[in-house]
Design a protein around this motif. Structure first.
Motif, short mmCIF file in Angstrom:
data_model
loop_
_atom_site.label_atom_id
_atom_site.label_comp_id
_atom_site.label_asym_id
_atom_site.label_seq_id
_atom_site.Cartn_x
_atom_site.Cartn_y
_atom_site.Cartn_z
N THR A 57 0.80 -1.22 0.00
CA THR A 57 0.00 0.00 0.00
C THR A 57 0.83 1.27 0.00
OG1 THR A 57 -1.74 -1.17 1.18
CG2 THR A 57 -1.82 1.23 1.27
N ASP A 58 1.80 1.37 0.89
CA ASP A 58 2.58 2.59 1.03
C ASP A 58 3.74 2.60 0.03
OD1 ASP A 58 5.02 4.14 2.37
OD2 ASP A 58 3.13 4.99 3.12
N PRO A 59 3.83 3.63 -0.82
CA PRO A 59 4.86 3.63 -1.86
C PRO A 59 6.29 3.68 -1.30
CG PRO A 59 3.65 5.70 -1.86
CD PRO A 59 2.94 4.78 -0.92
N THR A 60 6.48 4.32 -0.17
CA THR A 60 7.81 4.41 0.41
C THR A 60 8.25 3.06 0.97
OG1 THR A 60 7.35 6.72 0.95
CG2 THR A 60 9.23 5.71 2.04
N VAL A 61 7.34 2.39 1.66
CA VAL A 61 7.63 1.04 2.17
C VAL A 61 7.82 0.08 1.00
CG1 VAL A 61 6.71 -0.88 3.52
CG2 VAL A 61 6.47 1.47 4.36
N ARG A 62 7.02 0.24 -0.03
CA ARG A 62 7.16 -0.58 -1.24
C ARG A 62 8.57 -0.44 -1.82
NH1 ARG A 62 3.82 1.98 -5.18
NH2 ARG A 62 2.17 1.53 -3.70
N ALA A 63 9.08 0.80 -1.88
CA ALA A 63 10.42 1.04 -2.41
C ALA A 63 11.48 0.40 -1.52
CB ALA A 63 10.67 2.54 -2.54
N PHE A 64 11.29 0.43 -0.20
CA PHE A 64 12.22 -0.18 0.74
C PHE A 64 12.30 -1.69 0.52
CE2 PHE A 64 13.19 -2.22 4.78
CZ PHE A 64 14.19 -1.44 5.34
N VAL A 65 11.15 -2.34 0.51
CA VAL A 65 11.10 -3.80 0.33
C VAL A 65 11.68 -4.19 -1.03
CG1 VAL A 65 9.57 -5.81 0.16
CG2 VAL A 65 9.17 -4.09 1.94
N THR A 66 11.33 -3.45 -2.05
CA THR A 66 11.84 -3.74 -3.39
C THR A 66 13.36 -3.62 -3.43
OG1 THR A 66 9.77 -3.02 -4.40
CG2 THR A 66 11.72 -3.04 -5.83
N ALA A 67 13.90 -2.59 -2.79
CA ALA A 67 15.36 -2.39 -2.76
C ALA A 67 16.05 -3.53 -2.02
CB ALA A 67 15.69 -1.06 -2.10
N VAL A 68 15.51 -3.93 -0.87
CA VAL A 68 16.10 -5.04 -0.11
C VAL A 68 16.11 -6.30 -0.97
CG1 VAL A 68 15.77 -6.60 1.86
CG2 VAL A 68 15.56 -4.11 2.17
N ASN A 69 14.96 -6.64 -1.54
CA ASN A 69 14.86 -7.89 -2.30
C ASN A 69 15.70 -7.89 -3.57
OD1 ASN A 69 13.20 -8.89 -0.33
ND2 ASN A 69 11.31 -8.70 -1.50
N ALA A 70 15.97 -6.72 -4.12
CA ALA A 70 16.79 -6.62 -5.33
C ALA A 70 18.28 -6.53 -5.00
CB ALA A 70 16.36 -5.41 -6.15
N GLY A 71 18.60 -6.39 -3.71
CA GLY A 71 20.00 -6.20 -3.34
C GLY A 71 20.53 -4.87 -3.84
N ASP A 72 19.64 -3.87 -3.92
CA ASP A 72 19.97 -2.57 -4.51
C ASP A 72 20.31 -1.56 -3.41
OD1 ASP A 72 20.01 -0.10 -5.81
OD2 ASP A 72 18.40 -0.66 -7.20
N ARG A 73 21.59 -1.44 -3.12
CA ARG A 73 22.04 -0.53 -2.06
C ARG A 73 21.68 0.93 -2.37
NH1 ARG A 73 27.05 -2.79 0.83
NH2 ARG A 73 27.20 -4.90 0.07
N SER A 74 21.80 1.32 -3.62
CA SER A 74 21.51 2.71 -4.00
C SER A 74 20.05 3.05 -3.77
CB SER A 74 21.88 2.97 -5.46
OG SER A 74 23.27 2.83 -5.63
N ALA A 75 19.16 2.17 -4.19
CA ALA A 75 17.73 2.41 -4.00
C ALA A 75 17.38 2.40 -2.51
CB ALA A 75 16.91 1.36 -4.75
N PHE A 76 18.02 1.53 -1.74
CA PHE A 76 17.81 1.47 -0.29
C PHE A 76 18.22 2.80 0.34
CE2 PHE A 76 19.38 0.50 4.00
CZ PHE A 76 18.33 -0.23 4.54
N SER A 77 19.39 3.29 0.00
CA SER A 77 19.87 4.56 0.54
C SER A 77 18.96 5.71 0.13
CB SER A 77 21.30 4.84 0.08
OG SER A 77 22.18 3.90 0.64
#
Length: 106
Positions: free
Chosen positions: A8-28
């Motif tokens: 539901t929440d786009p910010t939380v969605r971006a966090f989970v997506t970054a973690v699962n993708a192993g994307d340090r830049s997106a996480f930061s």
């Protein structure tokens, strides 16, 4: 399971997506400057925690439920260090970035 793109929440969605993708830049990028976090009730340094619990141990979040408008998740979290465990996550956001997150055993 809830697919990350269905959260539901786009910010939380971006966090989970970054973690699962192993994307340090997106996480930061999703974290606000000075963001804080706690793990099992103890405050931790975000960068050190993420290196140990996510990046160097292949962390992954499989969301089983969400509440509080998407700011609270129950997750089957797994990494190479601890295996799989049910965890609760709580997020505080401001302006599309996470200012604090808290996680611990659910």
């Amino acid at each position: 399971m809830i697919a990350p793109d269905q959260l539901t929440d786009p910010t939380v969605r971006a966090f989970v997506t970054a973690v699962n993708a192993g994307d340090r830049s997106a996480f930061s990028a999703v974290l606000a400057p000075g963001a804080t976090m706690s793990d099992d009730g103890s405050d931790r340094d975000v960068a050190q925690w993420a290196e140990k619990e996510i990046w160097s141990s292949n962390g992954r979040m499989d969301v089983t439920s969400e509440s509080d408008g998407g700011l609270a998740l129950v997750v089957d979290y797994r990494n190479d260090t601890w295996g799989e465990m049910r965890t609760a996550w709580r997020f505080v956001t401001d302006g599309g970035r996470i200012t604090r997150f808290e996680t611990g055993q659910a």
